[in-house]
Design a protein around this motif. Sequence first.
Motif, PDB file in Angstrom:
ATOM      1  N   GLN A  44    -112.302  54.002  63.637  1.00 22.53           N
ATOM      2  CA  GLN A  44    -112.148  55.310  63.001  1.00 22.53           C
ATOM      3  C   GLN A  44    -110.849  55.381  62.210  1.00 22.53           C
ATOM      4  O   GLN A  44    -110.812  55.898  61.088  1.00 22.53           O
ATOM      5  N   ALA A  45    -109.768  54.863  62.806  1.00 20.77           N
ATOM      6  CA  ALA A  45    -108.478  54.856  62.104  1.00 20.77           C
ATOM      7  C   ALA A  45    -108.549  53.996  60.847  1.00 20.77           C
ATOM      8  O   ALA A  45    -108.012  54.359  59.793  1.00 20.77           O
ATOM      9  N   TYR A  46    -109.231  52.858  60.943  1.00 20.18           N
ATOM     10  CA  TYR A  46    -109.385  51.962  59.790  1.00 20.18           C
ATOM     11  C   TYR A  46    -110.192  52.646  58.688  1.00 20.18           C
ATOM     12  O   TYR A  46    -109.846  52.565  57.495  1.00 20.18           O
ATOM     13  N   PHE A  47    -111.264  53.335  59.082  1.00 15.30           N
ATOM     14  CA  PHE A  47    -112.088  54.023  58.077  1.00 15.30           C
ATOM     15  C   PHE A  47    -111.318  55.182  57.439  1.00 15.30           C
ATOM     16  O   PHE A  47    -111.452  55.433  56.233  1.00 15.30           O
ATOM     17  N   VAL A  48    -110.530  55.910  58.239  1.00 13.06           N
ATOM     18  CA  VAL A  48    -109.699  56.989  57.689  1.00 13.06           C
ATOM     19  C   VAL A  48    -108.710  56.423  56.680  1.00 13.06           C
ATOM     20  O   VAL A  48    -108.456  57.011  55.612  1.00 13.06           O
ATOM     21  N   ASN A  49    -108.131  55.280  57.018  1.00 10.36           N
ATOM     22  CA  ASN A  49    -107.204  54.592  56.114  1.00 10.36           C
ATOM     23  C   ASN A  49    -107.865  54.372  54.754  1.00 10.36           C
ATOM     24  O   ASN A  49    -107.317  54.739  53.700  1.00 10.36           O
ATOM     25  N   ASN A  50    -109.062  53.790  54.783  1.00  6.26           N
ATOM     26  CA  ASN A  50    -109.771  53.506  53.532  1.00  6.26           C
ATOM     27  C   ASN A  50    -110.218  54.787  52.833  1.00  6.26           C
ATOM     28  O   ASN A  50    -110.195  54.871  51.596  1.00  6.26           O
ATOM     29  N   LEU A  51    -110.630  55.778  53.623  1.00  3.59           N
ATOM     30  CA  LEU A  51    -111.097  57.047  53.054  1.00  3.59           C
ATOM     31  C   LEU A  51    -109.988  57.716  52.247  1.00  3.59           C
ATOM     32  O   LEU A  51    -110.210  58.197  51.122  1.00  3.59           O
ATOM     33  N   ASP A  53    -107.197  56.317  50.992  1.00  2.70           N
ATOM     34  CA  ASP A  53    -106.807  55.518  49.825  1.00  2.70           C
ATOM     35  C   ASP A  53    -107.846  55.587  48.717  1.00  2.70           C
ATOM     36  O   ASP A  53    -107.518  55.696  47.531  1.00  2.70           O
ATOM     37  N   LEU A  54    -109.142  55.552  49.072  1.00  3.68           N
ATOM     38  CA  LEU A  54    -110.206  55.644  48.066  1.00  3.68           C
ATOM     39  C   LEU A  54    -110.200  57.009  47.386  1.00  3.68           C
ATOM     40  O   LEU A  54    -110.506  57.117  46.190  1.00  3.68           O
ATOM     41  N   SER A  55    -109.860  58.047  48.163  1.00  5.98           N
ATOM     42  CA  SER A  55    -109.782  59.397  47.578  1.00  5.98           C
ATOM     43  C   SER A  55    -108.678  59.452  46.528  1.00  5.98           C
ATOM     44  O   SER A  55    -108.851  60.023  45.443  1.00  5.98           O
ATOM     45  N   LEU A  56    -107.535  58.869  46.881  1.00 13.67           N
ATOM     46  CA  LEU A  56    -106.410  58.885  45.944  1.00 13.67           C
ATOM     47  C   LEU A  56    -106.676  58.022  44.715  1.00 13.67           C
ATOM     48  O   LEU A  56    -106.199  58.319  43.608  1.00 13.67           O
ATOM     49  N   TRP A  57    -107.475  56.961  44.906  1.00  9.37           N
ATOM     50  CA  TRP A  57    -107.771  56.076  43.774  1.00  9.37           C
ATOM     51  C   TRP A  57    -108.988  56.553  42.969  1.00  9.37           C
ATOM     52  O   TRP A  57    -109.330  55.967  41.945  1.00  9.37           O
ATOM     53  N   GLY A  58    -109.678  57.595  43.480  1.00 13.26           N
ATOM     54  CA  GLY A  58    -110.798  58.163  42.744  1.00 13.26           C
ATOM     55  C   GLY A  58    -112.067  57.353  42.808  1.00 13.26           C
ATOM     56  O   GLY A  58    -112.965  57.514  41.968  1.00 13.26           O
ATOM     57  N   LYS A  59    -112.239  56.512  43.799  1.00 11.70           N
ATOM     58  CA  LYS A  59    -113.445  55.675  43.949  1.00 11.70           C
ATOM     59  C   LYS A  59    -114.480  56.416  44.801  1.00 11.70           C
ATOM     60  O   LYS A  59    -114.632  56.184  45.993  1.00 11.70           O
ATOM     61  N   THR A  60    -115.165  57.351  44.153  1.00 11.82           N
ATOM     62  CA  THR A  60    -116.082  58.237  44.883  1.00 11.82           C
ATOM     63  C   THR A  60    -117.313  57.522  45.418  1.00 11.82           C
ATOM     64  O   THR A  60    -117.905  57.933  46.415  1.00 11.82           O
ATOM     65  N   GLU A  61    -117.751  56.428  44.723  1.00 12.39           N
ATOM     66  CA  GLU A  61    -118.948  55.737  45.186  1.00 12.39           C
ATOM     67  C   GLU A  61    -118.752  55.167  46.594  1.00 12.39           C
ATOM     68  O   GLU A  61    -119.610  55.319  47.471  1.00 12.39           O
ATOM     69  N   GLN A  62    -117.617  54.524  46.805  1.00 14.11           N
ATOM     70  CA  GLN A  62    -117.338  53.933  48.116  1.00 14.11           C
ATOM     71  C   GLN A  62    -116.909  54.978  49.144  1.00 14.11           C
ATOM     72  O   GLN A  62    -117.001  54.762  50.354  1.00 14.11           O
ATOM     73  N   LEU A  63    -116.439  56.128  48.629  1.00  9.68           N
ATOM     74  CA  LEU A  63    -115.967  57.196  49.510  1.00  9.68           C
ATOM     75  C   LEU A  63    -117.085  57.686  50.440  1.00  9.68           C
ATOM     76  O   LEU A  63    -116.883  57.864  51.640  1.00  9.68           O
ATOM     77  N   VAL A  64    -118.274  57.890  49.887  1.00  8.18           N
ATOM     78  CA  VAL A  64    -119.405  58.385  50.675  1.00  8.18           C
ATOM     79  C   VAL A  64    -119.769  57.388  51.770  1.00  8.18           C
ATOM     80  O   VAL A  64    -120.086  57.754  52.913  1.00  8.18           O
ATOM     81  N   LYS A  65    -119.707  56.129  51.425  1.00  6.72           N
ATOM     82  CA  LYS A  65    -120.045  55.081  52.404  1.00  6.72           C
ATOM     83  C   LYS A  65    -119.134  55.149  53.624  1.00  6.72           C
ATOM     84  O   LYS A  65    -119.591  55.062  54.775  1.00  6.72           O
ATOM     85  N   PHE A  66    -117.828  55.359  53.394  1.00  6.34           N
ATOM     86  CA  PHE A  66    -116.883  55.407  54.521  1.00  6.34           C
ATOM     87  C   PHE A  66    -117.013  56.704  55.326  1.00  6.34           C
ATOM     88  O   PHE A  66    -116.695  56.734  56.516  1.00  6.34           O
ATOM     89  N   ILE A  67    -117.484  57.752  54.663  1.00  8.05           N
ATOM     90  CA  ILE A  67    -117.755  58.989  55.416  1.00  8.05           C
ATOM     91  C   ILE A  67    -118.867  58.731  56.434  1.00  8.05           C
ATOM     92  O   ILE A  67    -118.791  59.147  57.594  1.00  8.05           O
TER      93      ILE A  67
END
Length: 565
Positions: A44-51, A53-67
């Motif tokens: 969960q902590a690892y996924f939050v980390n990626n979530l 960072d992806l939000s800040l980088w604007g990578k919405t496609e991968q954002l949904v996957k990590f949710i």
Amino acid sequence: MKKENSYSTLTVLKRFIPFGKPYSVIVFLFMLFSIMGVCTDILQAYFVNNLVDLSLWGKTEQLVKFIYYIIGAVVIGFTVTYISKYLYGYFSSSMLRDIRGYALNYIRKLHVSYIEKNNSGDLVSRLTSDISVFQRFVENEVFNILSQCFLFIIAFIYLSTINWKLLLVSITLTPIALLLVNKLGKPIGGYSNKIQEHMGKAISQIIDAFNGISIVKSYNIGDNLYKKYKFNTDSILNNILKIVRIGVLSSPLHVILRLMPIVICIVYGSYLVVNKNLTPGQLISFTFLLTYIVSPLAFLPDIINGAKSAMGAAKRLVEVFDLPCERIGGASFEDYSDSSMVSFNNVSFSYDGEASVLNGVSFELGRGEKKALVGASGSGKSTIFKLLCEFYQHEQGQIKVYDKELKQWKLDALRSQVSLVSQDAFLFPTSIYENISYGRPDATKEEIIEAAKAANAHEFIMELSEGYDTLVNERGVKLSGGQKQRIAIARAILKDSPIILLDEATSALDNQSEALVQQALDRITKDKSVLVIAHRLSTIKNVNEIMVMDKGRIIEKGSHEKLMN
């Protein structure tokens, strides 16, 4: 008893390991699911980390996957945590049930000599209060200790891979605070032991007050007993307050242990983020997982103090488990129709190892014979009964049943051959039916009723509100002395042992009750080998031989007529 400080913590723990062995598979599964639960927390902590960072980088496609990943990790984490807690609950409850059963069974095997010499209140305290303290620790704390250990180790390793410098800086003050809290909490183990000791004494005084209520009232000693009881309860309170004061003094250090690492992590972590040495997502997940390291450390002093209290209670239980039990082994009884029933040959005995109670006592009791022991109080009559039932072991001489020494027979087999009816008939706080059935637990209802009729008890039992189902209060206080005695005789009739021991069975009864009880005794002793204790010659006219005792010796033997002359 062996002093508590002579038991090391490791020694005590080893004594309880056998109770957990039957549940080794459950323990293995619990640990497996606990580790899986910890891994899902790390994920969960690892996924939050990626979530983040992806939000800040604007990578919405991968954002949904990590949710979806986070939702899945939460569901899996909830499931494995539920399973691990259930498994631990099953293990701890089952093990503690086994410990309670073992403790009660062990008490049942203790020497009667120990029970008679020591106050029952202390044993009651150990089997109730001490087990409760140990139970609370096992049920509430051990699970947290194990799960937090797994979480601490895996979180520590994971955070080290993110940024080991940030981890070390965040927990810099923790060791210092831990040392201070541990120093403050060091006396708690001693205070907890004192609480349990005074609790045992207080329980003993309550039991004494109940058992001796008539003496307490008639001699007006209630105030004295209350002062002793209050001294122990005040001591309990004082030691509890000392523990509370330590807890209050430790509170600021707990704040430091819980909050300071988080504050340091945020301050130094922000600096690392600004300097591009750490991503915002890593800082958030780092802060999230740091609580898994800080919380176990923050509550470590409380866990240690709880463990000290539990170990103190466990040591008191181990002391009970180390008390000497009655012997085991020996032969079972078969048909010994041609043998002598009971024989004492030059038997001597002392309760304290100094003052002799019996000195060279010798006599024989043949099949179908009735013999009596008379003499003043303290002459050794009841001691003969206790030695014959092997409540105590004789020191010199020989005691034989069926021409073999007592130690050659199994104790339960030996006692199955003997029925004891004493002056103070003890009834258990249960129904009259059950009290009688203890004579032979597999007896039918018809056999129990027949035994009651033979004991002249059936008529008064049927006059009670619930008949045989009538509950008898502790010590049989609802029944008269004669009624209690007749129920005790019914129990002995049902047992149908070849050897009957009568210890002043009618001495405390009025004339009418004595007549009814004597009729019952005549039935129970027919064709049996009987040994009777009496103070007066007039109560034992129909025995084959009377043995007069004085100062632990048999000074005269003969028939009633001979001795009267």
